[in-house]
Design a protein around this motif. Sequence first.
Motif, mmCIF file in Angstrom:
data_model
loop_
_atom_site.group_PDB
_atom_site.id
_atom_site.type_symbol
_atom_site.label_atom_id
_atom_site.label_comp_id
_atom_site.label_asym_id
_atom_site.label_seq_id
_atom_site.Cartn_x
_atom_site.Cartn_y
_atom_site.Cartn_z
ATOM 1 N N UNK A 44 0.825 -1.228 0.000
ATOM 2 C CA UNK A 44 0.000 0.000 0.000
ATOM 3 C C UNK A 44 0.855 1.272 0.000
ATOM 4 N N UNK A 45 2.086 1.155 -0.542
ATOM 5 C CA UNK A 45 2.969 2.323 -0.611
ATOM 6 C C UNK A 45 2.689 3.154 -1.869
ATOM 7 N N UNK A 46 1.884 2.580 -2.779
ATOM 8 C CA UNK A 46 1.548 3.251 -4.040
ATOM 9 C C UNK A 46 2.800 3.594 -4.851
ATOM 10 N N UNK A 47 3.804 2.716 -4.757
ATOM 11 C CA UNK A 47 5.034 2.868 -5.539
ATOM 12 C C UNK A 47 5.148 1.665 -6.474
ATOM 13 N N UNK A 48 6.202 1.642 -7.280
ATOM 14 C CA UNK A 48 6.400 0.499 -8.184
ATOM 15 C C UNK A 48 6.731 -0.781 -7.413
ATOM 16 N N UNK A 49 7.062 -0.646 -6.120
ATOM 17 C CA UNK A 49 7.409 -1.811 -5.294
ATOM 18 C C UNK A 49 6.223 -2.317 -4.466
ATOM 19 N N UNK A 50 5.028 -1.808 -4.738
ATOM 20 C CA UNK A 50 3.837 -2.134 -3.943
ATOM 21 C C UNK A 50 3.184 -3.433 -4.443
ATOM 22 N N UNK A 51 3.294 -4.534 -3.665
ATOM 23 C CA UNK A 51 2.712 -5.810 -4.107
ATOM 24 C C UNK A 51 1.184 -5.754 -4.262
ATOM 25 N N UNK A 52 0.548 -4.825 -3.565
ATOM 26 C CA UNK A 52 -0.909 -4.686 -3.672
ATOM 27 C C UNK A 52 -1.307 -4.320 -5.109
ATOM 28 N N UNK A 53 -0.468 -3.515 -5.768
ATOM 29 C CA UNK A 53 -0.763 -3.151 -7.157
ATOM 30 C C UNK A 53 -0.303 -4.253 -8.124
ATOM 31 N N UNK A 54 0.689 -5.043 -7.706
ATOM 32 C CA UNK A 54 1.162 -6.132 -8.575
ATOM 33 C C UNK A 54 0.095 -7.190 -8.786
ATOM 34 N N UNK A 55 -0.732 -7.438 -7.739
ATOM 35 C CA UNK A 55 -1.616 -8.606 -7.767
ATOM 36 C C UNK A 55 -2.510 -8.609 -8.998
ATOM 37 N N UNK A 56 -2.972 -7.424 -9.423
ATOM 38 C CA UNK A 56 -3.799 -7.385 -10.635
ATOM 39 C C UNK A 56 -2.959 -7.180 -11.885
ATOM 40 N N UNK A 57 -1.763 -6.632 -11.720
ATOM 41 C CA UNK A 57 -0.854 -6.478 -12.865
ATOM 42 C C UNK A 57 -0.453 -7.854 -13.408
ATOM 43 N N UNK A 58 -0.263 -8.831 -12.509
ATOM 44 C CA UNK A 58 0.033 -10.197 -12.958
ATOM 45 C C UNK A 58 -1.068 -10.679 -13.912
ATOM 46 N N UNK A 59 -2.314 -10.366 -13.536
ATOM 47 C CA UNK A 59 -3.455 -10.808 -14.349
ATOM 48 C C UNK A 59 -3.557 -10.030 -15.654
ATOM 49 N N UNK A 60 -3.389 -8.710 -15.589
ATOM 50 C CA UNK A 60 -3.516 -7.904 -16.808
ATOM 51 C C UNK A 60 -2.365 -8.167 -17.771
ATOM 52 N N UNK A 61 -1.201 -8.548 -17.238
ATOM 53 C CA UNK A 61 -0.045 -8.864 -18.097
ATOM 54 C C UNK A 61 -0.083 -10.299 -18.625
ATOM 55 N N UNK A 62 -1.036 -11.102 -18.130
ATOM 56 C CA UNK A 62 -1.128 -12.491 -18.588
ATOM 57 C C UNK A 62 -0.084 -13.402 -17.956
ATOM 58 N N UNK A 63 0.520 -12.958 -16.852
ATOM 59 C CA UNK A 63 1.543 -13.755 -16.151
ATOM 60 C C UNK A 63 0.893 -14.879 -15.350
ATOM 61 N N UNK A 64 -0.221 -14.544 -14.690
ATOM 62 C CA UNK A 64 -0.908 -15.508 -13.826
ATOM 63 C C UNK A 64 -2.391 -15.172 -13.749
#
Length: 224
Positions: A44-64
């Motif tokens: 929840x740091x709202x930075x590029x290192x924030x895993x909270x934002x990664x969780x949906x990025x994995x899905x939108x990028x087709x990674x998982x």
Amino acid sequence: MMEYKVKTYEEAVDVIKKVGILPLAPLIPDLPSLNAITLPEHWHSDTEFDPWTWRTKFATDGVAAYGKFIKKKSILVSRELLPYVKNVLGYADSVEERYFKGIVSKEARALYKLISQEEGIDTRALRTKAGLKEKEKKKLFDHALLELQGSMDIVISGINVKRNTEGEKNGWSSTAFETYNSWVARNSINGINEGKEDSRKYLLSYFSNICSDAAMKKLEKIFV
């Protein structure tokens, strides 16, 4: 036990590819979770290192694929293992066929129909269109979403950010849903010919090479 510590999104992608299944929070003994492999201060740091934002990025990028697939908990499944996991946790019959067999609720059937008509629909719009916007119907709505995710008929495809007329973030973001079939087609993930039992054997064999006995016992109960 597998020990991972990651700081960047790219490092987390590598972990997903290696372990195949990455819960957001600890779920399976000795199996990494996104929560455990990242630093608490980054959440929840709202930075590029924030895993909270990664969780949906994995899905939108087709990674998982991302969704509450196991024990109503949020899970990431790598694109490589996804067809096998779907074969085991999902059903060969369609939602419609299962509804007529009495194993899918009418709310889940209605939501699935709406999602398949509007792939990527967000939670707010879905609840309104399903006629479940009243406070007393929230439980029915939430249960139907969990039902469809547990059978992997739907996945979380991303987050829709609410913005004002100036285009600025305004209010809570809303989860967006997509049918499993749409997500795999969009991300060029091919189906497999193996049936449920062969898929189960493949998964248990895969995890036996990277997991402890304690993790295997839990996975054997999950993949039944």
